[in-house]
Design a protein around this motif. Structure first.
Motif, PDB file in Angstrom:
ATOM      1  N   TRP A  68       0.831  -1.211   0.000  1.00 38.29           N
ATOM      2  CA  TRP A  68       0.000   0.000   0.000  1.00 38.29           C
ATOM      3  C   TRP A  68       0.861   1.254   0.000  1.00 38.29           C
ATOM      4  O   TRP A  68       0.582   2.198  -0.740  1.00 38.29           O
TER       5      TRP A  68
ATOM      6  N   TYR B 121       0.659   4.070  -2.875  1.00 39.74           N
ATOM      7  CA  TYR B 121       0.399   5.481  -2.575  1.00 39.74           C
ATOM      8  C   TYR B 121       1.501   6.362  -3.160  1.00 39.74           C
ATOM      9  O   TYR B 121       1.228   7.403  -3.760  1.00 39.74           O
TER      10      TYR B 121
ATOM     11  N   LYS C 276      -3.400   9.593  -1.419  1.00 40.43           N
ATOM     12  CA  LYS C 276      -3.332   9.893   0.010  1.00 40.43           C
ATOM     13  C   LYS C 276      -3.915   8.774   0.860  1.00 40.43           C
ATOM     14  O   LYS C 276      -3.598   8.670   2.028  1.00 40.43           O
ATOM     15  N   ASN C 277      -4.799   7.979   0.293  1.00 38.13           N
ATOM     16  CA  ASN C 277      -5.411   6.885   1.041  1.00 38.13           C
ATOM     17  C   ASN C 277      -5.877   5.806   0.066  1.00 38.13           C
ATOM     18  O   ASN C 277      -5.718   5.942  -1.147  1.00 38.13           O
ATOM     19  N   ARG C 278      -6.453   4.748   0.613  1.00 43.48           N
ATOM     20  CA  ARG C 278      -6.872   3.603  -0.187  1.00 43.48           C
ATOM     21  C   ARG C 278      -7.939   3.976  -1.223  1.00 43.48           C
ATOM     22  O   ARG C 278      -7.855   3.594  -2.383  1.00 43.48           O
TER      23      ARG C 278
ATOM     24  N   ALA D  94      -6.426   5.912  -4.026  1.00 43.01           N
ATOM     25  CA  ALA D  94      -5.613   5.050  -4.893  1.00 43.01           C
ATOM     26  C   ALA D  94      -6.490   4.239  -5.832  1.00 43.01           C
ATOM     27  O   ALA D  94      -6.200   4.122  -7.029  1.00 43.01           O
TER      28      ALA D  94
END
Length: 113
Positions: free
Chosen positions: A59, A63, A69-71, A74
């Motif tokens: 992860w 990124y 910035k976050n899942r 992404a």
């Protein structure tokens, strides 16, 4: 004057084991596909036969490479850039339900009884 020989860069096709155009390896793409289908990091680790620590490392790399910035960011960037196809994503209900309350915060998570 001599110049140093050019170093071969990463492959820009997704046909082989090399990275895809945005330098994401197949492991990263599998991670994004599973996350897009609503799997948690623990579930992804089990499905890919990896340790949770390795999934977290993947992860961080995703990124960094996508500038996310976050899942959720992404996964959205991967969909927009065509790294994962919309037909690979199963639409599921969100894990948390939200209700609108007349408050300053707007949406607040509904507590399950």
């Amino acid at each position: 004057m001599t110049t140093a020989p050019a170093r071969p860069g990463p492959t820009t096709t997704s046909d082989g084991p090399g990275p895809s155009p945005l330098h994401l390896f197949p492991q990263h793409l599998a991670l994004l596909r599973l996350a897009a289908n609503g799997h948690s990091s623990r579930e992804i680790a089990e499905l890919l036969f990896l340790s949770p620590h390795t999934v977290n490392d993947y992860w961080r790399e995703v990124y960094r490479r996508l500038g996310a910035k976050n899942r959720e960011n992404a996964v959205a960037m991967a969909l927009v850039r065509g790294l994962i196809r919309p037909d690979e994503v199963e639409l599921r209900a969100p894990r948390r339900s939200y209700e609108v309350k007349p408050s300053r915060e707007g949406l607040t998570p509904r507590r399950r009884a």
